[in-house]
Design a protein around this motif. Sequence first.
Motif: not given
Length: 206
Positions: A29-30, A33-35, A62
């Motif tokens: 998931q992280l 969100e952060t690519r 984030y």
Amino acid sequence: MNETPEQTLDAVGPRLKQLRLRREVTLTQLAAETRISASTLSRLETGLRRPTLEQLLPLARYYGVTIDSLVDAPRTADPRLDLRPMSCPDGSVIIPLTRRPGGVQAYKFVRPTGRDDLVPDPRTHEGHDWVYVLNGTLRLVLGDQDLRLQAGEAAEFDTRTPHWFGATSAGPVEYLCLVGRQGERAHLRVNEKPGPHQGPGLSSIS
């Protein structure tokens, strides 16, 4: 004690892992969100790879923290100028958002998943509070009311009324809080139609 830049960067991994676990998000998931790839994030957290500025920027954004807090840069002498997040024993994180002394102070709160059977311990103090839920469900005990506020809902009240904030078993919660001195209040433009969770002093903002 003076640390080398390498030692400072080596200490970032545990902080990144602690932040992720508090938010209860997976590496996958992280990464979305952060690519930053999940494998890279894993190596950063375990200390197998030192972070670069290009990696720290999206992670700090984030988590809603400063890069200074991730690398544990020295604090300034004046706490009004040091907007570094503060960790609480219960796992909550408080992020100051304002610098000026006196007047209304703004904070962001991130609270971990709570227990629905937890018995609150309401407190009182002089002033007014205004809260706005960003994500999750906020449990607000206000006097004899036990409320559940969802994302997008807000509450404003006299802090001489016994009050308590917490998360629920549904997951962590993030919310903004404006704390004003006695007589200072936030002024909101609200919907005329009340929402399902609204009570006295509560509103839904669109």
